[in-house]
Design a protein around this motif. Structure first.
Motif, PDB file in Angstrom:
ATOM      1  N   GLY A 124      -1.997   0.064   5.027  1.00 44.59           N
ATOM      2  CA  GLY A 124      -2.193  -1.415   4.925  1.00 44.59           C
ATOM      3  C   GLY A 124      -3.461  -1.956   5.446  1.00 44.59           C
ATOM      4  O   GLY A 124      -3.613  -3.229   5.473  1.00 44.59           O
ATOM      5  N   GLY A 181       1.194   3.712   1.970  1.00 45.13           N
ATOM      6  CA  GLY A 181       1.796   4.142   3.018  1.00 45.13           C
ATOM      7  C   GLY A 181       3.147   3.255   3.524  1.00 45.13           C
ATOM      8  O   GLY A 181       4.286   3.238   4.122  1.00 45.13           O
ATOM      9  N   SER A 237       0.971  -0.934  -0.032  1.00 45.44           N
ATOM     10  CA  SER A 237      -0.052  -0.069  -0.115  1.00 45.44           C
ATOM     11  C   SER A 237       0.848   1.300   0.139  1.00 45.44           C
ATOM     12  O   SER A 237       2.142   1.235   0.351  1.00 45.44           O
ATOM     13  CB  SER A 237      -0.930  -0.109   1.132  1.00 45.44           C
ATOM     14  OG  SER A 237      -0.374   0.281   2.378  1.00 45.44           O
ATOM     15  N   GLY A 294      -6.291  -1.839   4.091  1.00 44.49           N
ATOM     16  CA  GLY A 294      -7.134  -2.273   3.060  1.00 44.49           C
ATOM     17  C   GLY A 294      -8.006  -1.429   2.593  1.00 44.49           C
ATOM     18  O   GLY A 294      -8.996  -1.546   1.774  1.00 44.49           O
ATOM     19  N   LYS A 295      -7.945   0.120   2.909  1.00 45.54           N
ATOM     20  CA  LYS A 295      -8.773   1.099   2.455  1.00 45.54           C
ATOM     21  C   LYS A 295      -8.830   1.177   0.778  1.00 45.54           C
ATOM     22  O   LYS A 295      -9.809   1.300   0.301  1.00 45.54           O
ATOM     23  CB  LYS A 295      -8.284   2.325   2.913  1.00 45.54           C
ATOM     24  CG  LYS A 295      -8.217   2.362   4.506  1.00 45.54           C
ATOM     25  CD  LYS A 295      -7.931   3.570   5.023  1.00 45.54           C
ATOM     26  CE  LYS A 295      -6.285   4.097   4.796  1.00 45.54           C
ATOM     27  NZ  LYS A 295      -5.331   3.127   5.068  1.00 45.54           N
ATOM     28  N   SER A 296      -7.522   1.303   0.471  1.00 44.67           N
ATOM     29  CA  SER A 296      -7.496   1.393  -1.110  1.00 44.67           C
ATOM     30  C   SER A 296      -7.953   0.236  -1.834  1.00 44.67           C
ATOM     31  O   SER A 296      -8.634   0.264  -2.818  1.00 44.67           O
ATOM     32  CB  SER A 296      -6.066   1.755  -1.471  1.00 44.67           C
ATOM     33  OG  SER A 296      -5.408   2.831  -1.090  1.00 44.67           O
ATOM     34  N   SER A 297      -7.765  -1.091  -1.047  1.00 43.96           N
ATOM     35  CA  SER A 297      -8.274  -2.149  -1.898  1.00 43.96           C
ATOM     36  C   SER A 297      -9.691  -2.049  -2.071  1.00 43.96           C
ATOM     37  O   SER A 297     -10.509  -2.612  -2.903  1.00 43.96           O
ATOM     38  CB  SER A 297      -7.544  -3.386  -1.140  1.00 43.96           C
ATOM     39  OG  SER A 297      -6.358  -3.752  -1.098  1.00 43.96           O
TER      40      SER A 297
HETATM   41  N1  LIG Z   1      -1.178  -6.646  -5.611  1.00 47.39           N
HETATM   42  C1  LIG Z   1      -1.035  -6.670  -4.174  1.00 47.39           C
HETATM   43  N2  LIG Z   1      -0.243  -7.881  -4.172  1.00 47.39           N
HETATM   44  C2  LIG Z   1      -0.158  -8.497  -2.752  1.00 47.39           C
HETATM   45  N3  LIG Z   1      -0.580  -7.667  -1.735  1.00 47.39           N
HETATM   46  C3  LIG Z   1      -1.263  -6.499  -2.118  1.00 47.39           C
HETATM   47  C4  LIG Z   1      -1.351  -6.006  -3.236  1.00 47.39           C
HETATM   48  N4  LIG Z   1      -2.059  -4.751  -3.397  1.00 47.39           N
HETATM   49  C5  LIG Z   1      -2.195  -4.608  -1.961  1.00 47.39           C
HETATM   50  N5  LIG Z   1      -1.748  -5.698  -1.179  1.00 47.39           N
HETATM   51  C6  LIG Z   1      -1.763  -5.578   0.313  1.00 47.39           C
HETATM   52  O1  LIG Z   1      -3.110  -5.533   0.630  1.00 47.39           O
HETATM   53  C7  LIG Z   1      -2.947  -4.701   2.047  1.00 47.39           C
HETATM   54  C8  LIG Z   1      -4.002  -3.684   1.720  1.00 47.39           C
HETATM   55  O2  LIG Z   1      -3.330  -2.744   1.045  1.00 47.39           O
HETATM   56  P1  LIG Z   1      -4.239  -1.207   0.440  1.00 47.39           P
HETATM   57  O3  LIG Z   1      -3.463  -0.657  -0.290  1.00 47.39           O
HETATM   58  O4  LIG Z   1      -5.717  -1.450   0.468  1.00 47.39           O
HETATM   59  O5  LIG Z   1      -3.985  -0.543   2.065  1.00 47.39           O
HETATM   60  P2  LIG Z   1      -4.360   1.008   2.437  1.00 47.39           P
HETATM   61  O6  LIG Z   1      -5.479   0.746   3.514  1.00 47.39           O
HETATM   62  O7  LIG Z   1      -4.743   1.657   1.334  1.00 47.39           O
HETATM   63  O8  LIG Z   1      -2.986   1.545   2.711  1.00 47.39           O
HETATM   64  P3  LIG Z   1      -2.413   3.099   2.668  1.00 47.39           P
HETATM   65  O9  LIG Z   1      -3.215   3.883   3.862  1.00 47.39           O
HETATM   66  O10 LIG Z   1      -1.081   2.844   3.183  1.00 47.39           O
HETATM   67  O11 LIG Z   1      -2.770   3.419   1.420  1.00 47.39           O
HETATM   68  C9  LIG Z   1      -1.579  -4.310   2.291  1.00 47.39           C
HETATM   69  O12 LIG Z   1      -0.938  -5.230   3.190  1.00 47.39           O
HETATM   70  C10 LIG Z   1      -1.069  -4.700   1.069  1.00 47.39           C
HETATM   71  O13 LIG Z   1       0.412  -5.010   1.029  1.00 47.39           O
END
Ligand SMILES: Nc1ncnc2c1ncn2[C@@H]1O[C@H](COP(=O)(O)OP(=O)(O)OP(=O)(O)O)[C@@H](O)[C@H]1O
Ligand SMILES: Nc1ncnc2c1ncn2[C@@H]1O[C@H](COP(=O)(O)OP(=O)(O)OP(=O)(O)O)[C@@H](O)[C@H]1O
Ligand SMILES: [Mg+2]
Ligand SMILES: [Mg+2]
Lengths: 317, 357, 257, 357, 257
Positions: free
Chosen positions: E41, C154, C152, E43-46
């Motif tokens: 991480g 961050g 991600s 999972g917000k962006s996911s």
């Molecule tokens: N393509 C991928 N392959 C493997 N793991 C992934 C992939 N994309 C995201 N992840 C994992 O999924 C989890 C969630 O990621 P995400 O980007 O949704 O976090 P986030 O909440 O948006 O964080 P941030 O605030 O840092 O942006 C993280 O642990 C990341 O490492």
């Protein structure tokens, strides 16, 4: 009982010459009930593909191999291993180096083919041959053996000092405007001729490696209005080439007989498979000469030739 | 200064007692999942599956195919492409391309031969000199690419022409015949020797190729240098900012590729017996090695893939070619089918990857 | 006052028609945390890129510990002990976290495997990486072998910051290290910055987060339109002042408008 | 809610009265600066400078070079490469590569010829059908690349072999002679006609090439579709997220490339007179067109460069080839020097760019 | 309460060994500003990628205005009126600011030049882009024809935000829109968000900036370890509470530990 297996390996299978050779072999093989597989290199001079093809034939348990070698010296080891495996290897069109590396050779003498057109061109020009302007349209910069033999044969026939007879392009005679490579097709013949014409617009003799290149050169000459005043000579004797003799595109060509070579080869393999007999060479030569014939509609004294009508009967496709 | 903390962001009080354990999720461990996971972790296994499938298909189509001798023939047929593929792999991993691999190989074989014959240098010394010259040719590519910042495609296109025509000019188009080599400089033919364990002839060249692939695989995966090669290909600027000496790595990579090509040139003498400047590897070696690299799953944009994948890629092409030859198709149809099969192989590869992810 | 450890005078950097640095001055003193603040596009990143060799300024002079230096590449700057986290993070996307963290400073196995076969010590590198990330509070990284491109936003930034903090020696430069970080992770980075300073290493911190800046900085360099507008002491000015200066709402004392 | 503003970030009070003018800096306008700036803004001018310089050098080296007829010969010699280069340009701009361009061109010329001769279809209809089939072949490439997500290199390597061998199989390796074409289907030779303004013959094919380059340049620069092509090549994922229908664009690009190739095939008939399946363009067209594209400054990684650059790239190669032929004699040395000059041309190009930035 | 306009139930997204979404629920109501906060991480962006078609969830169901939808690509989501600024910004680096801003919705010249020759109206696109950027306070962009890759981090983010805000219709999703922005520019983005809401368009805002979140959000979705932990009303909870919930320091009422 399994049918007898045989292979035909040509230099490429895009050049009509080899295509016809393959067709001749295929027809004969069908007639004699032989199972024939055909292989070819990808580009002119592709030795590796031929080595791989021989290996495939060995793996396949073939009885005989017909081979037009791309690199006559380099292929020898592979040929030897095929012979060691009990396979009859016949060199078609091009003798191996040394010639006895194959069990037999059914070939045309490419040097002689070149010499015929050289003699014809020189005789046609008469006294003007002394200050001819010659364009040499060769095959490829890797200078495979046909390329060298036809080129040097032509020059000898024309009466030009060869320098090293194993290499074209090292001649110092000022009558030669230049050498260009054509890849043996119309496109190459055209662009090469254009370049040579830019170099010297007074070219009046054009040697070409084969008839497609000659057709391309003709287009370039036509574009500058010089198609009537320039002699084009070539080698092969394919039907379109002979037609071009009739139409006055090409002055003379040395005709060869790939169909015949190939069907003789298949017959020899059939005989070998039956009782182990190997073919015997033409008397006085160390190979079976399938002959070469000059085709022209403007015969000259001292060079035996036939006209294009006769040539069209003998042509190979 | 801790007193300021409160002032600047009072909400951070909520942090006290934040969880300190690393995130974990439970996962089912079904067989399918396990296979998927294994494929995901070992991407070079995918071309292997394609390879095995094609061997089985050809074994069904032709009786002569699935035999030890045929297999060893396939291996010896891909030995040269495999070694050139090693060279191409490291270059492609740096997001480069080397069109001159075949030309360097042929030129080096000619140099070794001519040094031994025309100049009478003892064969082992001629070999060493040949290897050194190959390395120098590769380093020259690398120099132009990393110092003058020219695109690899253009540099190696140019040096391809340069090395190839230098090869013709230098050798005067003369082939050194096999018998002569065997008599006067047998060490040139070293890699053409073979062992014969169960009546199956296996060339030294095959072992050499496998050894080179193994060593290169180790170096790329387990040494700092290997990681740097990946980093350069992945994002050259980032690698530079992160402290990789990118231009030194690039030169080293091309020089090493040149060395591999020179080795391939030496192997060519062993395999074909003679020393021939017209060997078609000079013309086709680049396309063949790039094909192996791409079928093996290495990205032409750099930074992704493994040399083991390249090895399977070369094998896939070798199996297709031999298989189609034994099935007995006409050469034009063979080319046609090889074209179709290559696309098909990669399509299957992509499909397995997709399913496994 | 002591001599600045890193000093720049009259730096100019132009990109085609765009002027990023316009006769800019800069001073960093030993052992201090210097914050650099300014509008977006004011030229802060360009300034530290020029200082760390990532770009070559068109004009101007840089001195490190009194000696004039000219860095042709970030490698040279690093050889002089200047460690940077760039805004673009400078990571190799397809490589793993550990690979990225140790890029250019890999650990080798002990014994012959390391010295002769030069084998990397993966387990040790991974353990170290995991520890550094835990220290930053990045507890959500489930797989330490993940490629950086799959992290991600961050998490990725955390890896870059951990790398610089772990290895910096003479000067550490952080370009917006907390931009993508959460509340907890940002707090840890601030702690880290203080840690580094307590080792005697001066820090340049670029940030848009005023509370953070005023919390940790010893001096604040305000950048505006490619120039150093002024340097203020966070104890003597309010955040409001700083914001007014950097946006051009007010002109600080002693500066011509 | 405005009342909260104060609470959450009191320091924002400082924002009141923030400057509202767009940043501007004064700049010296010396001549050097102006030239630099112009070069910076018009990157396709750089290969043009290289081109002019090489024309001048060759004119000094050979009397025959700087003549109107020689110049028009050069133009007609690059006509086909130029048109294939248009096809290659759009493909490379999407970060793809098309190895099948030459094969499609040759196959289409054969299809047009055979349809007119063997099947007796009227020549104009045969041409239309040929163009349609070329487009279909390109679209097939595009389909495999965008739908099955296969790497362009592998797809077009495969279809290169497929189209080329289909060409040989279909034509049974037979050439249709120039005289026959002229008699029975003269419209196939349309582009081989010429105008003759001041005694200098210029083929229609040359005008066609220039027109295609001009139109394509307009489309790429001034239409939404053109911008999307750049966006796809720049960062396919970003383009997709930003709302570009990437896979549709990719198919369209390859289909259009196929159409350009088919046009090139038609032009080949005009230029060579005859219809020949063995034309070298089938083998070399891809390398030649990629060379033109790269010398013209288009990045093989996609998204950067212009079709005008490609045009100059093709011209540079044409000038080198003709110039060296006129100056030198031995084809092997010519080949060597062309390699060296191509590298040199790109090095000069890079140097000018560096100085100008 | 009305029906949610966008709703998700039981979303699961796994990447190899990594679980990014773990049976996550989500609700967005018409006309609201919903903030999503959580650790790095978490999972917000996911989550928003799954909602907007950029990734396909392994399990779970998404409903838009009561109808079950499955977006195969962001294009489909956009066709349904969902406009996103992704954390990675989704810009074409080599293209200009105007080209990027209008990507997929280009303006054509009036008259035949536009309808027949389909010529782009460059001047109009550039003027529009300049105006939007000025509204965001990005006064430092000297050359509106600059390639996006040459912009500073904040300028680049500004372009992306301006694009989404200008064109969003049904739902606007902003993933950390102010991360790289300065004080002034962030303030403008918050104003913009309120503007968009006042047009009746609901907004999903992901941010690590608590003051910003508490200032504009109507409801706050707290994300933790791939799940929705709880939804809180910013008027009823303090920032401190929110931080404690999202970092796992405390468990909100009504949620099993
Ligand atoms: N393509 C991928 N392959 C493997 N793991 C992934 C992939 N994309 C995201 N992840 C994992 O999924 C989890 C969630 O990621 P995400 O980007 O949704 O976090 P986030 O909440 O948006 O964080 P941030 O605030 O840092 O942006 C993280 O642990 C990341 O490492
Ligand atoms: N390669 C480049 N080409 C052209 N202009 C550039 C380039 N790099 C930076 N600039 C311009 O220089 C100016 C300063 O950029 P810089 O990245 O230094 O800003 P910054 O202060 O770091 O901004 P931010 O806070 O947004 O990161 C900007 O206007 C930017 O557009
Ligand atoms: Mg910055
Ligand atoms: Mg995120």
């Amino acid at each position: 009982q399994d049918p007898v297996k045989a292979c035909i390996i040509t230099k490429t299978d895009t050049n009509p010459f080899f295509v016809k050779m393959k067709e001749g072999a295929t027809a004969k093989a069908e007639e004699l009930g032989i199972e024939l597989k055909s292989y070819a290199g990808r580009v002119d001079g592709d030795n590796e593909a031929q080595v791989a093809a021989i290996e495939a034939c060995i793996a396949d348990g073939a009885k005989g191999i017909l081979l037009t070698a791309s690199d006559t010296a380099a292929i020898v080891d592979s040929v030897q291993s095929a012979r060691d495996a009990g396979i009859l290897v016949i060199a078609l069109d091009t003798p191996l180096d040394p010639i006895d590396a194959a069990d037999a050779t059914f070939a045309t003498d490419n040097f002689a083919a070149g010499r015929l057109i050289g003699q014809w061109a020189s005789a046609t020009m008469g006294d003007a041959a002394a200050d001819a302007k010659i364009a040499m349209l060769d095959l490829a910069i890797s200078q495979p053996s046909v390329d060298v033999l036809r080129d040097q044969g032509f020059l000898e026939g024309f009466g030009i000092d060869l320098g090293d007879p194993n290499k074209w392009g090292d001649e110092t005679d000022p009558r030669i405007v230049g050498n260009e490579v054509t890849a043996g097709n119309e496109e190459g013949g055209l662009t090469a001729m254009e370049a040579l014409l830019a170099k010297d617009p007074d070219i009046n003799v054009v040697y070409t490696i084969n008839e497609p290149a000659a057709a391309g050169a003709y287009e370039a000459l036509k574009a500058v209005g010089k198609e009537g005043s320039t002699l084009i000579v070539s080698v092969d004797g394919g039907c379109p080439g002979v037609q071009n003799i009739k139409d006055g595109v090409i002055g003379a060509t040395s005709q060869q007989y790939p169909l015949e070579m190939a069907s003789m080869g298949i017959e020899a393999i059939a005989a070998f498979a039956k009782d182990g007999t190997k073919p015997t060479p033409t008397e006085g030569k160390d190979f079976v000469d399938t002959g070469v014939m000059l085709i022209t509609d403007k015969p000259v004294d001292g060079v035996e030739s036939v006209d294009s009508t006769k040539g069209a009967e003998l042509c190979w496709g | 200064m801790a007193n300021q903390t409160g002032a600047s962001s009072s909400f951070e009080e909520g942090l006290k007692g934040a969880s300190e354990s690393v995130a974990e999720f439970h996962e089912e461990k079904s067989l399918v999942k396990k296979v998927q996971h294994w494929l995901h972790k070992t991407p070079s296994a995918v071309p292997m599956i394609v390879l095995l499938a094609s061997v089985i298909v050809f074994a069904l189509l032709s009786d002569n195919f699935f035999r030890a001798t045929t297999m060893s023939t396939i291996l010896q047929q891909i030995a040269i492409v495999g070694i050139l593929g090693c060279a191409q792999t490291i270059v492609v991993l740096t997001a480069g391309i080397d069109l001159s691999v075949g030309a360097i190989a042929v030129f080096c074989s000619v140099l070794m031969g001519q040094m031994a014959f025309t100049f009478g240098i003892p064969a082992p010394l001629a070999i060493v000199l040949g290897l050194a010259l190959g390395t120098a040719m590769g380093a020259f590519n690398g120099f132009l690419i990393s110092r003058l910042k020219l695109p690899p495609f253009i540099v190696t296109l140019g040096t391809w022409q340069i090395y190839l025509s230098a090869n013709f000019i230098f050798s005067r188009n003369e082939t050194i015949r096999s018998q002569d080599v065997a008599e006067n400089a047998p060490s040139l033919q070293f890699w053409g020797q073979s062992i014969d364990p169960f009546g199956v002839k296996v060339l030294y060249a095959v072992f050499l190729m496998i050894a080179l692939v193994a060593v290169l695989s180790y170096v790329l995966r387990h040494t700092a240098w290997g990681r740097h090669v990946y980093a350069v290909g992945d994002d050259q600027e980032a690698a530079q900012l992160a402290g990789v000496q990118t231009s030194r790595i690039v030169i080293q990579v091309y020089a090493l590729a040149g060395l591999f090509c020179a080795i391939a040139g030496w192997v060519m003498i062993g395999r074909f017996g003679s020393v021939s400047p017209t060997a078609s590897t000079g013309q086709l070696g680049n396309i063949q090695s790039i094909t192996a690299v791409v079928i093996g799953g290495i990205s032409l944009f750099g930074g992704r893939g493994s040399v083991i994948g390249m090895f399977f890629g070369a094998l896939i092409v070798g199996v297709f070619e031999m298989g189609l030859r034994l099935v007995g198709t006409d050469p034009q149809w063979t080319f046609f089918l090889i074209g179709a099969l290559i696309i098909f192989a990669v399509a299957v590869d992509q499909w397995i990857r997709k399913v496994s992810s | 006052m002591t001599e600045p450890i890193l000093k720049a005078r009259n730096l100019v950097k132009r990109y085609g028609r765009v002027t990023a640095l316009d006769h800019c001055d800069f001073d960093l003193f030993p052992g201090e945390i210097l914050a650099v603040i300014g509008d977006n596009g004011a030229g802060k990143s360009s300034l530290i890129k020029a200082l760390s060799g990532a770009v070559q300024p068109n004009e101007g002079e840089i001195t490190l510990e009194g000696r004039t230096v000219q860095f042709a590449s970030p490698l040279e700057a690093r050889a002089h002990g200047i460690e940077c986290v760039y805004q673009t993070l400078a990571m190799s996307p397809a490589l793993s976290i550990a690979d990225n963290m140790f890029m250019g400073r890999e650990l080798r196995k002990p014994g012959v495997m390391g010295s002769l076969f030069r084998q990397l010590d993966r387990p040790r590198m991974e353990a170290f990486a995991r520890q550094k990330l835990n220290e930053l509070g990045l507890m959500t990284i489930q797989n330490i072998n993940q490629a950086v491109e799959t992290l991600s936003g961050g998490q990725r930034q955390g890896v870059a910051v951990a790398r610089a903090a772990a290895f910096g020696s003479k000067v550490v430069v952080l370009d917006e290290p907390t931009a993508a970080l959460g509340v907890k992770e940002s707090r840890r980075v601030l702690d880290l910055i203080r840690d580094v300073r307590s080792r005697g290493v001066p820090i340049i911190l670029i940030s848009h987060n005023m509370p953070h800046v005023f919390e940790v900085a010893d001096r604040i360099h305000i950048h505006r339109l490619g120039k150093r507008l002024c340097v203020i002491n966070p104890k003597e000015h309010t955040m409001s002042d700083a914001v007014a200066y950097m946006t051009g709402a007010r002109v600080p004392e002693g500066v011509a408008a």
